[in-house]
Design a protein around this motif. Structure first.
Motif: not given
Lengths: 956, 75
Positions: B4, A629-630, B7, A633, B44, A626
């Motif tokens: 993100q 991914d963050a 996923h 982004d 999230m 995570n």
């Protein structure tokens, strides 16, 4: 604590366990020993030393040297004490004039064919032959020294770590027996007969060319200078020693770090170490030189951009710079824009401080650990079914197993000291079931043959486990009494209905797994019918899209057959890193505090809030995937990465590199400029395990001490660095020594309340839970009840991975480790272990190779949907057609450029073990490799330029 | 779609599927909701909710159900 160097006491023959005792007298001293004990050992226990040469207590008696003879009242002759068992009422004399004469005669024969160079010999002062010659009172050699002898024999210096000097060999066979009994490799033998007898490696080859795995067991066993460590030859015998714990794999071997001053000259496996009992592997035993390698970075460094040279600064400056950057970033991008990754190589105390810093200092829960990419499914799966995220047994427990299942693990390579224990039990007659796409060494090796090798297709673990369970249930082989007494009834009933469905039968599973139904049925029956059945599993289970499901399937099998709660059975996850278990125990996961308690648990959170004097965020934080991914982004901007090399170890390298590049501030704490550090803005020089006090926790839940041998090269232990950073971030930490950190952990963690450095000094090590209920620790878990109360049978529906072989990518790639290199290779690549594995190669079956025109040694391109890389090919029958295999020890091989971001559904543990690829013959490196080489060279140049310009220090 | 979010959709669908969506969709939805609350960050969960509110293409029925039932509401 430092101990002056002295050999450990050797009782001559192994300890015996018996409920019966026999009493005898040794030189008039009464002693009582377990039935089956040798007279030699009984004498040693009575404080009487019987001279010996071929006997040593790590191996069974041999009776060849004839030095240890004794007199026994009422018996003729002079029996050897090592081969004679103690009997009730026996009266033994160990020293008489006739015995003395016999011993001198025997020693005379040995010395007539032995160099008389004691004063210049490397083991002068540490030689049993020398000692024994003195003990028996040898004064002259009447035969003279002109007869035929072996003094001209040449040394074998092929092995980089030890020398074999046959001119000094007394052919006691200790080395041969060590290689057989202790290690289980059978690389050595005695070649020839009579005067021509000699120790021979392999087929009379040099050690390096033979099957020798360089574990050092023969070197440790050798009573002369015949087999001697090269470091001892160079430096001389040590004068001090410190007992500490290995920093390589999850076996957690205890070692005596033997030193001269601050220099480690030898690592000797510690006999009283409960994990290893005096054995070691090539890594822990010999590959410790990385700690003082020239590549070590010992000064803090900073830079604004990864295109800038590094600036060497002081500790004060780097902490100030780092704290300011972190607060700036949080001010601009929010509290949750920063986080940390804890190390599975650093100590428990150090890991605890990093997660404390994140929660109490950063104000979020964005902390995770490398267990994310290996055993996080074990955490989820075992917590769900048994109630605790840990293996259930000790390593020694395997000695009582009757049927052993090894699934997705390769212990002889990845956990070698445990692998040796396992092989010993198999040689004694236990049966073996291997579940693995590869034909690992255990399937067929000297004196060992798996009863069943279920060589399933990668990605079908759950189908296989379901098929095994189906057989056990439908054939009525399960342990109903155990289940009724110990497991949740309703869940079990639901699960029985599920697993009994015809779709789970081996005949149905065969099409998916590729394993014949008859084999599966036979294996299931073998496991279920065993008095003691034990399951050992590794990353071949967890690193899948259904890793957690597979772990639950394994726990189901163990509960189903009543194989929990005693020795010889159990569910045993083979934890990879030296402290990955500890890292998890210390609360490195983003959703739970130390001791595996969820953040939403108000009572637990209040406990920590009171101790830490701060309010804690009750929301789970980001996992490592995570965070990346963050980062891509733009939501995650800073990372404190302690002792992990995510740029090499994590999957989908190009994605990781993009994420790291996107960060505003990457802080790396490590001992070398690793792949991740090449993207860093702050480098905090770390300390190796030799440079600090602390504790590690191995796969047995064993908390073992790490003891400082030399001062930290950077001037600070890792825990001191984290503490300094925390204080700079107004997160007060005031520890004077790591023992105080452990005291805090013990105050706050129910499974650790009884743990202290005092206790570890007294007991050597202790397995958690260690508390009022179990003050001496807990070797075996779930004895009377499961940690969650009743065991839970989880439904384990097989959901095939999305990663299929297809026309474009028709092969499946899986990954693993080998013996000589360790994980990302940062340590082992900086030692002589590179002799055994200079590069990662691609193992490919002959059929697949032939179809592609690939021959042994060809460059091959490996392409997946994630990326491509190039390696040399090795034709291998260890993989089945359709499967290829590689390792990831060398950064330039780019194994993880190919692996994808598929992951376990419950934990995001990457699916390293299943990647659809195509392999083709190529003539040049991949584009990624070409770019990487340039990037790597640039970063090395930037590092070199900073080292050459120390005048920049202090200017930022 | 940002990496993100892509996923997150995959992960949510995978969670529901592994909780037995094909056998018992409502139960799987309930279990998936509990799992997501336990292990996902607030950000999230918010992103998933927003994605669903913006159309939710590709979300499995069980994931849609848990979002409809208001589990994992944004802060």
């Amino acid at each position: 604590m430092l101990q002056y160097y002295e050999p450990e006491k050797d009782y001559g023959t192994p300890a015996v366990v018996s409920t019966n005792q026999v009493s005898l007298s040794i030189d008039g001293i009464e002693v009582s020993v377990p039935e089956g004990t040798s007279v030699m050992r009984a004498a040693a226990l009575a404080g009487v030393k019987v001279p010996k040469l071929c006997a040593t207590d790590s191996m069974e008696h041999f009776g060849s040297c004839r030095i240890c003879t004794v007199e026994i009242a009422g018996r003729k002759g002079y029996p050897t004490s090592c081969t004679t068992l103690a009997e009730e009422g026996m009266a033994v004399n160990t020293h008489t004039p006739e015995l003395a004469r016999l011993r001198r005669n025997v020693m005379e024969l040995y010395i007539s064919d032995h160099p008389l160079d004691c004063l210049t010999c490397p083991t002068n002062g540490d030689c049993e032959l020398q000692d024994t010659a003195g003990e028996v009172g040898l004064r002259d050699v009447r035969y003279g020294f002109d007869g035929a002898n072996h003094l001209h024999k040449e040394k074998d210096t092929s092995n980089p770590y030890f020398t074999f000097d046959p001119s000094k060999c007394i052919v006691c066979s200790r080395c041969v027996r060590a290689c057989e009994e202790t290690q289980g490799t059978f690389a050595l033998t005695i070649d020839g007969r009579g005067f021509d007898s000699k120790v021979s490696a392999g087929m009379d080859e040099d050690f390096l060319a033979s099957e020798c795995v360089s574990c050092g067991a023969c070197v440790k066993a050798c009573p002369t200078a015949t087999l001697t460590e090269n470091t001892i030859i160079e430096h001389g015998v040590p004068d001090n020693s410190v007992v500490t714990t290995c920093a390589y794999c999850g076996v957690g071997c205890a070692f005596k770090a033997e030193v001269k001053g601050n220099t480690v000259v030898r690592m000797t496996p510690y006999k009283d170490g409960k994990a290893n009992e005096g054995h070691a592997c090539v890594k822990g035993r010999f590959a410790f030189g990385y700690a003082t390698h020239p590549d070590r970075i010992t000064q803090p460094m900073i830079r604004d951009s990864i295109d800038d040279p590094w600036q060497v600064v002081t500790w004060e400056q780097v902490i100030d710079f780092t704290a300011k950057r972190l607060r700036e970033i949080q001010g601009q991008h929010g509290r949750n824009s920063i986080g940390a990754i804890t190390s599975s190589r650093c100590t428990n105390e150090e890991v605890y401080l990093v997660q404390k810093l994140v929660r109490a200092g950063f104000g979020n829960n964005n902390v995770d650990t490398c267990a994310r990419v290996c055993h996080s499914p074990t955490g989820f799966g075992l917590k769900t079914t048994l109630g605790e995220s840990a293996g259930t047994q000790t390593f020694a427990s395997v000695a009582k197993a009757d049927v052993i299942v090894v699934m997705g693990a390769n212990p002889t390579e990845a956990h070698p000291v445990f692998g040796s224990r396992l092989k010993k039990r198999l040689r004694e007659g236990a049966k073996l079931i291997v579940i693995d796409p590869r034909s690992i060494e255990l399937v067929s090796s000297p004196h060992i043959s798996a009863s069943h090798h279920l060589d399933l297709r990668p990605g079908t673990n759950v189908a296989m486990l379901n098929a095994l369970a189906h057989v056990i249930v439908t054939e009525g082989l399960h342990d109903e009494a155990f289940i009724t007494r110990r497991c949740e009834e309703a869940a079990f009933k639901e699960w029985v209905d599920f697993i009994s469905e015809s779709g789970h039968a081996p005949e149905e599973a065969e099409a998916m797994t590729g394993v014949a139904a008859a084999e599966v049925r036979a294996a299931a029956r073998l496991y279920a019918s065993a008095p003691n059945g034990a399951i050992y599993y590794g990353l071949g289970v967890t690193e899948h899209s259904q890793g957690s499901t597979a772990v639950m399937g394994i726990a189901n099998l163990a509960m189903l057959t009543g194989n929990i709660g005693r020795e010889g059975v159990g569910v045993n996850p083979m934890r990879g890193q030296n402290n990955v278990q500890g890292s998890c125990d210390m609360g490195s996961f983003p959703h739970e505090l130390p001791g595996y308690r969820h953040l939403s648990d108000d009572v637990t959170r209040a406990l920590f809030e009171k101790e830490w004097q701060v309010e804690l965020d009750p929301e789970p934080g980001m996992r490592i995937p995570n965070m990346f991914d963050a980062a891509v982004d733009g939501d995650f901007r800073a990372l404190y990465c302690q002792g992990e090399d995510v740029a090499q170890s994590d999957p989908n390298t190009q994605h990781i590199q993009a994420a790291l590049t996107a960060l505003d501030c990457l802080i790396v704490q490590d001992i070398f400029l690793n792949e991740t550090a090449k993207f860093a803005h702050v480098f905090l020089p770390g300390a190796s395990f030799l440079e600090k006090d602390g504790t590690f926790i191995n796969a047995e839940r064993r908390i073992s001490p790490v003891r400082q041998v030399m001062p930290p090269l950077s001037g600070k232990g890792d825990w001191e660095v984290t503490m300094a950073l925390a204080n700079a971030l107004d997160c007060p930490m005031d520890y004077q020594h790591p023992s105080q950190i452990m005291d805090e952990i013990a105050r706050l963690t129910p499974t650790f309340t009884g743990v202290s450095y005092d206790k570890l000094d007294k007991l050597g090590s202790v397995q958690w839970p260690c508390n009022d209920d179990a003050p001496l620790g807990t070797p075996t878990m779930h004895v009377d009840e499961f940690v969650r109360g009743e065991g839970f049978f989880a439904l384990t529906e097989f959901v095939p991975t999305d990663e299929h072989a297809n026309r474009k990518f028709p092969l499946l790639m899986t990954t693993g480790r080998i013996l000589s290199q360790y994980n990302v290779g940062a340590q082992t690549r900086r030692t002589e272990n590179t002799r055994w594995h200079e590069e990662d190669v691609l193992d490919i079956h002959a059929h697949d190779a032939q179809e592609r025109g690939i021959r042994e040694g060809d460059w091959v391109g490996i392409e997946s949907r994630a990326g491509n890389t190039v390696m040399h090919a090795r034709i291998s029958d260890r993989v089945r057609p359709g499967v290829v295999y590689t390792t990831f020890h060398h950064p330039e091989s780019g194994a993880n450029v190919v692996t994808t971001d598929n992951s376990d559904w419950a934990t995001n543990c990457p699916e390293y073990k299943v990647t659809a690829v195509q392999v083709s013959k190529v003539t040049q490196p991949s584009n990624w490799q070409a770019r990487q080489q340039q990037f790597d060279q640039r970063q090395q140049d930037l590092l070199a330029s900073s080292r050459e310009a120390p005048e920049h220090a202090g200017t930022s | 779609m940002p990496a993100q979010v892509e996923h997150l959709v995959t992960m949510a669908n995978q969670i529901a599927l592994n909780f037995g969506e094909r056998r018992n969709m409502p139960l799987a939805s309930e279990r998936a909701a509990a799992h997501i609350e336990k292990f996902w960050t607030r950000a999230m969960r918010d992103q998933l909710v927003k994605y669903w509110q913006d159309g939710g293409e590709g979300l499995s029925p069980a994931v849609e159900l848990l979002l409809q039932q208001g589990v994992s509401n944004p802060a």
